[in-house]
Design a protein around this motif. Structure first.
Motif, mmCIF file in Angstrom:
data_model
loop_
_atom_site.group_PDB
_atom_site.id
_atom_site.type_symbol
_atom_site.label_atom_id
_atom_site.label_comp_id
_atom_site.label_asym_id
_atom_site.label_seq_id
_atom_site.Cartn_x
_atom_site.Cartn_y
_atom_site.Cartn_z
ATOM 1 N N ILE A 9 0.887 -1.253 0.055
ATOM 2 C CA ILE A 9 -0.034 -0.100 -0.013
ATOM 3 C C ILE A 9 0.805 1.414 -0.032
ATOM 4 O O ILE A 9 0.583 2.131 -0.829
ATOM 5 C CB ILE A 9 -0.922 0.079 1.250
ATOM 6 C CG1 ILE A 9 -1.934 -1.353 0.960
ATOM 7 C CG2 ILE A 9 -1.862 1.282 1.237
ATOM 8 C CD1 ILE A 9 -2.826 -1.302 2.191
ATOM 9 N N LEU A 10 1.935 1.113 0.799
ATOM 10 C CA LEU A 10 2.947 2.373 0.816
ATOM 11 C C LEU A 10 3.458 2.513 -0.589
ATOM 12 O O LEU A 10 3.607 3.985 -1.014
ATOM 13 C CB LEU A 10 3.868 2.414 1.919
ATOM 14 C CG LEU A 10 3.454 2.151 3.258
ATOM 15 C CD1 LEU A 10 4.325 1.724 4.422
ATOM 16 C CD2 LEU A 10 2.872 3.794 3.868
ATOM 17 N N MET A 11 3.888 1.739 -1.178
ATOM 18 C CA MET A 11 4.711 1.898 -2.384
ATOM 19 C C MET A 11 3.680 2.131 -3.487
ATOM 20 O O MET A 11 4.040 3.250 -4.116
ATOM 21 C CB MET A 11 5.307 0.501 -2.861
ATOM 22 C CG MET A 11 6.060 0.423 -4.117
ATOM 23 S SD MET A 11 6.996 1.613 -4.332
ATOM 24 C CE MET A 11 8.487 1.146 -3.112
ATOM 25 N N LEU A 12 2.582 1.706 -3.384
ATOM 26 C CA LEU A 12 1.362 2.194 -4.297
ATOM 27 C C LEU A 12 1.143 3.683 -4.307
ATOM 28 O O LEU A 12 1.152 4.479 -5.169
ATOM 29 C CB LEU A 12 0.303 1.284 -4.300
ATOM 30 C CG LEU A 12 -0.107 0.355 -5.008
ATOM 31 C CD1 LEU A 12 -1.254 -0.540 -4.475
ATOM 32 C CD2 LEU A 12 -0.357 0.509 -6.323
ATOM 33 N N ALA A 13 1.127 4.119 -3.025
ATOM 34 C CA ALA A 13 0.854 5.421 -2.687
ATOM 35 C C ALA A 13 1.873 6.289 -3.228
ATOM 36 O O ALA A 13 1.857 7.408 -3.890
ATOM 37 C CB ALA A 13 0.629 5.754 -1.203
ATOM 38 N N GLY A 14 3.222 5.993 -2.788
ATOM 39 C CA GLY A 14 4.468 6.640 -3.546
ATOM 40 C C GLY A 14 4.536 6.575 -4.806
ATOM 41 O O GLY A 14 4.946 7.671 -5.481
#
Length: 253
Positions: free
Chosen positions: A52-57
């Motif tokens: 999720i964090l990587m998708l957001a970034g």
């Protein structure tokens, strides 16, 4: 060393751009701790959170990028998925902790690709590209040699030689791939140290004459496939623009 001849003002700008475009991505190395063996065994399995964090970034970077970079990032994600399944699951080149292909990996490839692309195409960096290239090449040679001498990393050293050979007659690509080599090395060191993935003791877990460190030094060689594939797709989708650009280059040279 040529980099020492760069005016201080320009050098500060180059360092600032490097920190902005590439340094931020290095932060992700520390985020990998949450997908580490230690964290999963002592706290919880949080691979979903990292995805999720990587998708957001990724989306943050995507919407701030130029149309060309956006398109290349999409290609990099699609090709990254295929490449990961081929090299990891198909050829056993390396193995992820859960023996899967985490979603954050192909997305991370695209983010890495985009960051390095923007760094290498920046005007002030291009102005002093030969100086930066020399600095990066010296670092790469020292890094690969240390891995060879102290970790018997023949596989990585051979791939590093391959990087230099492929760039021998491609001077326009050197800055991009030297930058990628360094960033990939940092990412690999962090990922393997946390146990997020692991490389076998020999190349492809098959070639005994190619002892490998975990990780090998020159893995960025395989990123050539990603770059060439993305670039090929882009030129095929924009044939008229690419033809015009080649004509301009032939006139100016």
């Amino acid at each position: 060393m040529k980099i020492l001849s760069v005016p201080k003002k320009d050098l500060k700008q180059i360092i600032s751009i490097f920190n902005r475009e590439i340094g931020r991505f290095v932060f992700f190395v520390f985020v990998l701790f949450f997908d580490s063996i230690y964290f999963s065994e002592n706290v919880t399995n949080s691979q979903l959170l990292i995805n999720i964090l990587m998708l957001a970034g990724f989306f943050k970077m995507y919407f701030r990028s130029t149309p060309r970079v956006k398109e290349l990032m999409i290609y990099a994600v699609v090709l990254g998925v295929g490449g990961e399944y081929l090299f990891s699951r198909g050829l056993s080149m390396y193995t992820y902790r859960l023996e899967n292909v985490p979603l954050y990996v192909p997305i991370g490839h695209a983010a890495l690709y985009g960051r390095i692309f923007m760094f290498s195409k920046n005007s002030i960096v291009r102005k002093h590209h030969k100086d930066v290239e020399q600095l990066f090449s010296i670092f790469i040679i020292i890094f690969a040699t240390i891995y060879l001498l102290f970790f018997n990393d023949i596989f990585g050293f051979v791939m590093t030689i391959g990087v230099f050979l492929l760039l021998w007659k491609r001077p326009k690509d050197r800055l991009f791939f030297y930058s990628m080599y360094i960033l990939v090395a940092i990412l690999e060191i962090g990922g393997t140290a946390f146990g997020c993935w692991k490389w076998p003791s020999i190349g492809f877990e098959v070639f005994e004459f190619l002892p490998s460190n975990n990780p090998p030094s020159g893995i960025s060689l395989f990123y050539f496939l990603l770059d060439v594939s993305c670039f090929f797709i882009y030129t095929q989708r924009h044939k008229i623009t690419w033809k015009r650009l080649k004509n301009i280059r032939s006139i100016t040279t």
